[in-house]
Design a protein around this motif. Structure first.
Motif, short mmCIF file in Angstrom:
data_model
loop_
_atom_site.label_atom_id
_atom_site.label_comp_id
_atom_site.label_asym_id
_atom_site.label_seq_id
_atom_site.Cartn_x
_atom_site.Cartn_y
_atom_site.Cartn_z
N LYS A 1 2.45 6.58 -7.22
CA LYS A 1 1.61 7.90 -7.42
C LYS A 1 2.03 8.93 -7.29
O LYS A 1 1.97 10.02 -8.07
CB LYS A 1 0.14 7.42 -6.73
N THR A 2 2.94 9.25 -6.02
CA THR A 2 3.42 10.63 -5.89
C THR A 2 4.56 10.85 -6.84
O THR A 2 4.87 11.96 -7.32
CB THR A 2 4.06 10.72 -4.41
N GLU A 3 5.44 9.90 -7.08
CA GLU A 3 6.54 10.04 -7.86
C GLU A 3 5.90 10.36 -9.47
O GLU A 3 6.27 11.20 -10.09
CB GLU A 3 7.39 8.79 -8.22
N ALA A 4 4.87 9.74 -9.63
CA ALA A 4 4.26 9.90 -11.12
C ALA A 4 3.68 11.39 -11.17
O ALA A 4 3.74 12.08 -12.17
CB ALA A 4 3.03 8.85 -11.37
N SER B 1 0.73 -1.25 0.00
CA SER B 1 0.11 -0.08 0.03
C SER B 1 0.76 1.40 0.08
O SER B 1 0.49 2.18 -0.66
CB SER B 1 -0.99 0.01 1.26
N LEU B 2 1.79 1.25 0.80
CA LEU B 2 2.79 2.48 0.87
C LEU B 2 3.59 2.58 -0.47
O LEU B 2 3.87 3.60 -1.03
CB LEU B 2 3.88 2.18 1.98
N ASP B 3 3.91 1.45 -1.22
CA ASP B 3 4.75 1.44 -2.48
C ASP B 3 3.73 2.14 -3.68
O ASP B 3 3.99 2.83 -4.48
CB ASP B 3 5.01 -0.28 -2.91
N LEU C 1 6.87 12.90 -0.68
CA LEU C 1 7.50 11.58 -1.34
C LEU C 1 8.53 11.13 -0.15
O LEU C 1 8.75 9.93 -0.02
CB LEU C 1 8.23 11.74 -2.47
N ILE C 2 9.56 12.35 0.46
CA ILE C 2 10.66 11.71 1.40
C ILE C 2 9.84 11.02 2.52
O ILE C 2 10.48 10.09 3.07
CB ILE C 2 11.29 13.09 1.77
N SER C 3 8.70 11.80 2.87
CA SER C 3 8.09 11.28 4.21
C SER C 3 7.78 9.82 4.04
O SER C 3 7.70 8.91 4.98
CB SER C 3 6.77 12.13 4.60
N LEU C 4 6.95 9.47 2.82
CA LEU C 4 6.52 8.26 2.56
C LEU C 4 7.69 7.20 2.65
O LEU C 4 7.58 5.93 3.04
CB LEU C 4 5.76 8.36 1.27
N ASN C 5 8.61 7.69 1.93
CA ASN C 5 9.70 6.58 1.95
C ASN C 5 10.56 6.43 3.35
O ASN C 5 10.81 5.26 3.75
CB ASN C 5 10.85 7.00 1.00
N LEU C 6 10.44 7.38 4.10
CA LEU C 6 10.97 7.26 5.45
C LEU C 6 9.96 6.39 6.28
O LEU C 6 10.46 5.52 7.25
CB LEU C 6 11.07 8.42 6.06
#
Length: 442
Positions: free
Chosen positions: A185-188, A178-180, A408-413
């Motif tokens: 989506k954020t990267e797109a 789900s996080l991926d 995006l940084i927050s999601l990756n963290l």
């Protein structure tokens, strides 16, 4: 076969008994193309170059026939397989085969194909585990070779990972998947906004905004609104100016000698020392002595919003300077706008400026910009009110991109933190989901 008995026995209690090997959870390289494969057999070939940092770039997975395929195209893949890149495992060139693929898939022998035993393992969980610090550490330690360090299929089978019951593995995989999805989506969205910004930048810096607040018609639509200039057609009310007419251009290190590095000093900032949010990455910066910083400070002072511009090695790529204590690299020039500060930053990023840089550097053997060349760069300058409106529109879009980049940084963290917790058993997924459900409004 009795292969799963030892695996099930380790799940009779919690704790270290839940750590096991990939060999206990999955088959490795379960299918290969035989030597007598029909030469006309066509498949999609997953090579090492099409996988990067945990993702298969399916646009690079090309169709090929067996007769034209390289000798490494042998590993048969199906939905649910995880691929472990055995060459340079520190790069984590691992992938996962999701559902929806109709055509046959074949991977390079540079991968170990891992196919989960469905009653004891979830293929997605194994894939996420391959990207964990735990497996990364084991693979780097097992790698042999200096130029192309690699692990063997046997090494991969012996890697140890935390393996709770398959139901919990599936829940963990659901959370991480789900996080991926959110990350993708954020990267797109960021990529789409960057394209929009690129087009807007081109339009606003060549056509500008008319008195009605609209994008001025193009030269093809209204040639009477434009005039010739050294940079091509520009709106009639605009002027061409050299950079040194609208900004001070300073060489921060006029002796061109890079100060010696020190262990605990002042950041020595160049173009490559900024993170994705535009902040200086002080942790990775080269450090120089405080006296080197003081020497620069005696010659010039930096105001937030001033710009550095690459003149040696990395050319261009302007960066806005923030508050702080730092020295500037000998490989940049400092640009301090006297007017049109916001507009100038975007103009330095424009295709017209890039073309000027290319014209200058194409005449030299080594890419470099003398400071006098930088000072004489040409810029189309609108009237002040129009320049401010152009800047406002570009700033709004840039702020939007920056917000998404921060997200995006927050999601990756968050993902990294969850991987560290859930893939080691430090945090159990069931209580975590129960807590989330309890706090979710009905």
């Amino acid at each position: 076969m009795p292969r799963r008995e030892s695996c099930s026995s380790i799940w009779r209690g919690w704790g270290m008994s839940e750590w096991t090997t990939i060999a206990e959870l999955a088959d490795t390289n379960p299918g290969s193309l035989p030597a007598n494969t029909d030469r006309g057999f066509r498949f999609r070939y997953i090579d090492l170059g099409s996988v990067d940092d945990g993702a298969i770039d399916w646009q690079r997975v090309q169709y090929i026939s067996y007769k034209d395929a390289p000798s490494r195209a042998r590993r048969v893949c199906i939905t649910g397989d995880a691929l472990f890149g055995t060459v340079r495992p520190n790069l984590q060139s691992h992938g996962y085969v999701p559902g929806g693929h109709i055509d046959p898939l074949v991977a390079s022998t540079g991968f170990t194909v891992i196919r989960a035993h469905e009653d004891v393992a979830d293929g997605r969980y194994i894939f996420f585990s391959l990207l964990s610090e735990n497996i990364l550490r084991q693979s780097v330690n097992a790698a042999v070779g200096s130029n192309y360090p690699a692990v063997t299929d046997r090494d991969v089978r012996q890697f140890r990972l935390f393996a709770p019951p398959v139901e919990q593995q599936s829940k963990i995989a659901d959370v991480l998947a789900s996080l991926d999805t959110q990350i993708q989506k954020t990267e797109a969205l960021i990529a789409k906004l960057e394209k929009v910004k690129e087009g807007l930048l081109q339009d606003l810096l060549t056509r500008g905004i008319d008195e009605n607040g609209q994008l001025r018609p193009s030269p093809e639509q209204a040639p009477e609104l434009y005039k010739d200039s050294p940079l091509g057609l520009i709106p009639i009310s605009w002027e061409i100016r050299n950079l040194d007419q609208i900004a001070d251009v300073v060489d921060p290190q006029p002796d061109h000698r890079t100060p010696p590095a020190v262990e605990d000093g002042v950041p020595y900032v160049g173009i490559g020392d900024f993170d994705s949010e535009g902040a200086i990455d002080t942790a990775s910066c080269r450090k120089v002595s405080f006296s080197a910083y003081e020497k620069q400070k005696s010659s010039f002072s930096v105001t937030p919003g001033d710009i550095i511009y690459g003149k040696i090695g990395t050319l261009g790529r302007p960066k806005k300077l923030p508050n702080g204590t730092y020295a500037l690299s000998a490989n940049v020039v400092l640009i301090q706008p006297s007017s049109y500060k916001a507009l100038l930053f975007y103009a330095l990023n424009s295709s017209r400026t890039e073309k000027q840089i290319l014209d200058i550097t194409n005449t030299t053997s080594q890419p470099a910009l003398g400071i006098e060349k930088v000072r004489k760069l040409l810029f189309p300058i609108p009237e002040l009110g129009e320049a401010e409106e152009i800047s406002i529109r570009l700033e709004k879009l840039s702020d939007c991109i920056q917000r998404e980049a921060s997200r995006l940084i927050s999601l990756n963290l968050i993902k990294q933190g969850l991987m560290d917790d859930l893939l080691t058993g430090r945090v159990r997924v069931t209580p975590l989901l129960d807590q989330a459900q309890a706090t979710t409004p009905a």
